[in-house]
Design a protein around this motif. Structure first.
Motif, PDB file in Angstrom:
ATOM      1  N   GLN A 172     -48.132  18.213   2.103  1.00 38.26           N
ATOM      2  CA  GLN A 172     -47.613  17.021   1.448  1.00 38.26           C
ATOM      3  C   GLN A 172     -46.948  16.071   2.449  1.00 38.26           C
ATOM      4  O   GLN A 172     -46.714  16.420   3.617  1.00 38.26           O
ATOM      5  CB  GLN A 172     -46.619  17.412   0.354  1.00 38.26           C
ATOM      6  N   ASP A 208     -45.557  11.897  -1.273  1.00 39.84           N
ATOM      7  CA  ASP A 208     -45.284  12.885  -2.315  1.00 39.84           C
ATOM      8  C   ASP A 208     -43.789  13.030  -2.574  1.00 39.84           C
ATOM      9  O   ASP A 208     -43.372  13.336  -3.692  1.00 39.84           O
ATOM     10  CB  ASP A 208     -45.847  14.252  -1.914  1.00 39.84           C
ATOM     11  N   GLY A 263     -44.341  11.712  -8.004  1.00 33.22           N
ATOM     12  CA  GLY A 263     -43.646  12.133  -6.792  1.00 33.22           C
ATOM     13  C   GLY A 263     -42.151  12.291  -7.029  1.00 33.22           C
ATOM     14  O   GLY A 263     -41.613  11.841  -8.047  1.00 33.22           O
TER      15      GLY A 263
END
Length: 248
Positions: A43, A112, A158
């Motif tokens: 991520q 993210d 997110g």
């Protein structure tokens, strides 16, 4: 900012970080914030106001294979963040610019996770003697602007993670209202004391009910009785062993 630096250990010596001797110096707050970011290998994570990079480096030391980026408005601190990333073998891309006007290439990206430890000293308070320390601590950009930028840089779903003074929690929740769901972990110095800090975690576009988690107590006992470290077991695990911290 003075280039006179010290080398300081974080995560039980796993990280060795250069910090300005007289400027803003990271302590436990960025370590706690990094522990609370629920990032997974592969991520991407953006830190707003990354300073010398302590939070990003702590997160990179705990979770391998992240794409880490930082935004810092003070060039001297940004340079130290790059140097610290290199000396600790953590990949960290550091951008220079303001939270309210990030560089165009950064504005084109989505992450993210976003994390931030915004300045919170009263703008009317007497200035610190060191200009770099003053700029890092004085709130000249509203908290709502930090939150707005953080949410804008997130992918849908997110996570935004922040550490704030407890007194600013109402402001943070107001800025998140209608845009993200939120969970809060109070941080108390000792059992039975009011929380002085809060960790706030928000999911972009989330609609889950507000969650107030159990308090993280940093020190054992009702008061400091002797010289030396008296962290609780959970605080020691986070600060020394890079353990994660679940807010909810």
């Amino acid at each position: 900012m003075t280039q006179d630096t010290t080398e300081d250990a974080f995560l039980g010596g796993r990280l060795r970080v250069l910090q300005p001797r007289q400027g803003y110096r990271a302590a436990t707050d960025p370590v706690l914030m990094a522990a609370a970011v629920p990032a997974r290998t592969g991520q991407s994570v953006l830190e707003l106001g990354c300073g010398v990079g302590v939070a990003s480096l702590c997160l990179g030391a705990r979770v391998a294979g992240l794409r880490l980026a930082g935004l810092e408005r003070q060039p001297g601190y940004a340079a130290l963040a790059r140097a610290n990333a290199a000396r600790n073998a953590v990949a960290l891309e550091v951008w220079e610019g303001c939270v309210t006007a990030p560089p165009e290439p950064l504005r084109a990206q989505a992450f993210d996770h976003v994390m931030a430890n915004p300045p919170w000293f009263d703008p009317a308070a007497p200035p610190a003697r060191d200009p770099g320390r003053d700029a890092a601590q004085r709130e000249d950009t509203p908290l709502a602007a930090w939150i707005d930028t953080g949410l804008r840089r997130l992918r849908p779903g997110g996570w935004l993670t922040m550490i704030l003074p407890a007194a600013r929690l109402p402001d943070a929740l107001a800025a998140l209202a209608g845009r993200a769901s939120a969970a809060v972990c109070p941080i108390a110095a000792r059992e039975g004391r009011a929380a002085g800090r809060v960790l706030v975690q928000a999911r972009k576009g989330g609609r889950s009910p507000f969650v107030l988690g159990a308090a993280l107590v940093m020190h054992a006992g009702s008061r400091h009785l002797r010289d030396g470290v008296d962290f609780t077991d959970i605080a020691t695990a986070i600060l020394h062993d890079a353990a994660p911290l679940s807010i909810s």
